[in-house]
Design a protein around this motif. Structure first.
Motif, PDB file in Angstrom:
ATOM      1  N   VAL A 115      36.389  26.030 -10.390  1.00 46.39           N
ATOM      2  CA  VAL A 115      35.960  27.188 -11.177  1.00 46.39           C
ATOM      3  C   VAL A 115      36.844  28.390 -10.863  1.00 46.39           C
ATOM      4  CG1 VAL A 115      34.095  28.883 -11.448  1.00 46.39           C
ATOM      5  CG2 VAL A 115      33.577  26.447 -11.503  1.00 46.39           C
ATOM      6  N   VAL A 116      37.110  28.619  -9.572  1.00 44.83           N
ATOM      7  CA  VAL A 116      37.980  29.739  -9.178  1.00 44.83           C
ATOM      8  C   VAL A 116      39.380  29.544  -9.761  1.00 44.83           C
ATOM      9  CG1 VAL A 116      39.095  30.905  -7.226  1.00 44.83           C
ATOM     10  CG2 VAL A 116      36.692  30.240  -7.065  1.00 44.83           C
ATOM     11  N   ALA A 117      39.923  28.328  -9.647  1.00 46.07           N
ATOM     12  CA  ALA A 117      41.269  28.053 -10.170  1.00 46.07           C
ATOM     13  C   ALA A 117      41.343  28.310 -11.670  1.00 46.07           C
ATOM     14  CB  ALA A 117      41.674  26.618  -9.841  1.00 46.07           C
ATOM     15  N   ARG A 118      40.320  27.902 -12.418  1.00 49.69           N
ATOM     16  CA  ARG A 118      40.323  28.123 -13.870  1.00 49.69           C
ATOM     17  C   ARG A 118      40.246  29.614 -14.205  1.00 49.69           C
ATOM     18  NH1 ARG A 118      36.985  23.410 -13.772  1.00 49.69           N
ATOM     19  NH2 ARG A 118      35.100  24.690 -13.944  1.00 49.69           N
ATOM     20  N   GLN A 119      39.459  30.371 -13.443  1.00 53.67           N
ATOM     21  CA  GLN A 119      39.369  31.807 -13.694  1.00 53.67           C
ATOM     22  C   GLN A 119      40.697  32.505 -13.387  1.00 53.67           C
ATOM     23  OE1 GLN A 119      35.889  33.603 -11.958  1.00 53.67           O
ATOM     24  NE2 GLN A 119      34.509  32.248 -13.046  1.00 53.67           N
ATOM     25  N   VAL A 120      41.365  32.064 -12.320  1.00 57.35           N
ATOM     26  CA  VAL A 120      42.683  32.635 -11.997  1.00 57.35           C
ATOM     27  C   VAL A 120      43.697  32.238 -13.063  1.00 57.35           C
ATOM     28  CG1 VAL A 120      44.592  32.608 -10.336  1.00 57.35           C
ATOM     29  CG2 VAL A 120      42.240  32.826  -9.521  1.00 57.35           C
ATOM     30  N   LEU A 121      43.658  31.006 -13.528  1.00 58.36           N
ATOM     31  CA  LEU A 121      44.551  30.574 -14.613  1.00 58.36           C
ATOM     32  C   LEU A 121      44.396  31.490 -15.818  1.00 58.36           C
ATOM     33  CD1 LEU A 121      46.396  28.546 -16.166  1.00 58.36           C
ATOM     34  CD2 LEU A 121      44.318  27.272 -16.688  1.00 58.36           C
ATOM     35  N   SER A 122      43.154  31.797 -16.170  1.00 56.81           N
ATOM     36  CA  SER A 122      42.893  32.684 -17.297  1.00 56.81           C
ATOM     37  C   SER A 122      43.462  34.081 -17.047  1.00 56.81           C
ATOM     38  CB  SER A 122      41.385  32.753 -17.530  1.00 56.81           C
ATOM     39  OG  SER A 122      41.087  33.632 -18.569  1.00 56.81           O
ATOM     40  N   ALA A 123      43.272  34.601 -15.831  1.00 56.72           N
ATOM     41  CA  ALA A 123      43.793  35.935 -15.491  1.00 56.72           C
ATOM     42  C   ALA A 123      45.313  35.968 -15.515  1.00 56.72           C
ATOM     43  CB  ALA A 123      43.272  36.361 -14.123  1.00 56.72           C
ATOM     44  N   VAL A 124      45.955  34.926 -14.988  1.00 55.85           N
ATOM     45  CA  VAL A 124      47.425  34.860 -14.988  1.00 55.85           C
ATOM     46  C   VAL A 124      47.941  34.786 -16.422  1.00 55.85           C
ATOM     47  CG1 VAL A 124      49.428  33.455 -14.333  1.00 55.85           C
ATOM     48  CG2 VAL A 124      47.604  33.839 -12.688  1.00 55.85           C
ATOM     49  N   SER A 125      47.306  33.961 -17.252  1.00 53.94           N
ATOM     50  CA  SER A 125      47.721  33.832 -18.651  1.00 53.94           C
ATOM     51  C   SER A 125      47.630  35.171 -19.376  1.00 53.94           C
ATOM     52  CB  SER A 125      46.863  32.798 -19.373  1.00 53.94           C
ATOM     53  OG  SER A 125      46.994  31.542 -18.771  1.00 53.94           O
ATOM     54  N   LEU A 126      46.517  35.888 -19.173  1.00 55.39           N
ATOM     55  CA  LEU A 126      46.361  37.207 -19.803  1.00 55.39           C
ATOM     56  C   LEU A 126      47.403  38.190 -19.300  1.00 55.39           C
ATOM     57  CD1 LEU A 126      42.474  37.583 -19.792  1.00 55.39           C
ATOM     58  CD2 LEU A 126      43.954  37.386 -21.794  1.00 55.39           C
ATOM     59  N   SER A 127      47.672  38.179 -18.001  1.00 55.65           N
ATOM     60  CA  SER A 127      48.664  39.082 -17.423  1.00 55.65           C
ATOM     61  C   SER A 127      50.054  38.812 -17.996  1.00 55.65           C
ATOM     62  CB  SER A 127      48.680  38.922 -15.901  1.00 55.65           C
ATOM     63  OG  SER A 127      49.723  39.653 -15.322  1.00 55.65           O
ATOM     64  N   ARG A 128      50.405  37.540 -18.099  1.00 52.63           N
ATOM     65  CA  ARG A 128      51.732  37.183 -18.619  1.00 52.63           C
ATOM     66  C   ARG A 128      51.843  37.499 -20.103  1.00 52.63           C
ATOM     67  NH1 ARG A 128      52.900  31.620 -15.150  1.00 52.63           N
ATOM     68  NH2 ARG A 128      53.395  32.745 -13.229  1.00 52.63           N
ATOM     69  N   GLU A 129      50.769  37.270 -20.827  1.00 55.37           N
ATOM     70  CA  GLU A 129      50.779  37.580 -22.256  1.00 55.37           C
ATOM     71  C   GLU A 129      50.908  39.083 -22.482  1.00 55.37           C
ATOM     72  OE1 GLU A 129      47.624  36.998 -25.793  1.00 55.37           O
ATOM     73  OE2 GLU A 129      47.933  35.252 -24.493  1.00 55.37           O
ATOM     74  N   ALA A 130      50.199  39.875 -21.678  1.00 54.44           N
ATOM     75  CA  ALA A 130      50.243  41.332 -21.817  1.00 54.44           C
ATOM     76  C   ALA A 130      51.608  41.902 -21.442  1.00 54.44           C
ATOM     77  CB  ALA A 130      49.164  41.979 -20.953  1.00 54.44           C
TER      78      ALA A 130
END
Length: 200
Positions: free
Chosen positions: A58-73
């Motif tokens: 669960v933690v890994a998936r939440q971090v994946l989402s945060a990294v994806s948003l950061s890179r997209e932004a």
């Protein structure tokens, strides 16, 4: 205290679909929540292990989402790095902090610090009262040692085969999940000790 450290994928790799991530390494510190909680006390050791594994996922998936948003932004394109460019890659790494509410997935509220380095995520889960600046320094130091000494950049990196070396790094830089305040002299002696072990 740090509750766990994990290394996981943050970019799609050939075996995974776009939204999936794989936990490559994890280390838990502190007591097993399942043993302390009335709700989970009756679980078998295998069921407790699966519960811990799911919490880490669960933690890994939440971090994946945060990294994806950061890179997209940021709009930056990921450029493949080669061994020898570890310092440059770490300097350009995406990073962030987020809060996990109580019950999602740990019984208490937690702070999560993460670094997204190429296709890998390095994550520390800390108790909410921890010094986050100190935790970030420890995370960057751990990540630097993993990248430089274990050669984790590149396509043929086998993180799973290097778990015993990661364990040694954690025992020196994050003993029993405790964040260390390091003065210059102690930091240098730790660097020498880690370098000597990694050279074996």
């Amino acid at each position: 205290m740090v509750r766990c450290f994990l290394i996981h994928t943050v970019c799609p790799v050939s075996a995974l679909s776009a939204g999936e991530c794989r936990v490559l390494y994890s280390r838990l510190f502190g007591p097993d929540e399942a043993l302390l909680s009335e709700r989970y006390r009756g679980l078998s050791p295998e069921e407790r292990r699966l519960l811990q594994k799911e919490k880490i996922s669960v933690v890994a998936r939440q971090v994946l989402s945060a990294v994806s948003l950061s890179r997209e932004a940021s709009g930056r394109q990921l450029v493949d790095a080669v061994p020898g460019e570890e310092a440059l890659v770490l300097q350009d790494a995406d990073s962030g902090v987020m809060r996990l509410r109580a019950g999602d997935p740990f019984s208490e509220e937690m702070s999560v610090l993460w670094l997204g380095v190429q296709s890998l995520g390095f994550t520390l889960v800390c108790e909410p009262h921890e010094n986050l600046l100190l935790a970030e320094g420890v995370l960057r130091n751990l990540t630097r040692h993993c990248l430089e000494n274990l050669h984790m950049l590149g396509q043929n990196s086998e993180v799973l085969l290097k778990s015993n070396r990661i364990d040694v790094l954690l025992s020196r830089l994050l003993p029993h999940g405790q964040l260390l305040f390091l003065n210059h002299r102690f930091a240098q002696s730790l660097e020498k000790e880690v370098a000597a072990y990694m050279a074996k």
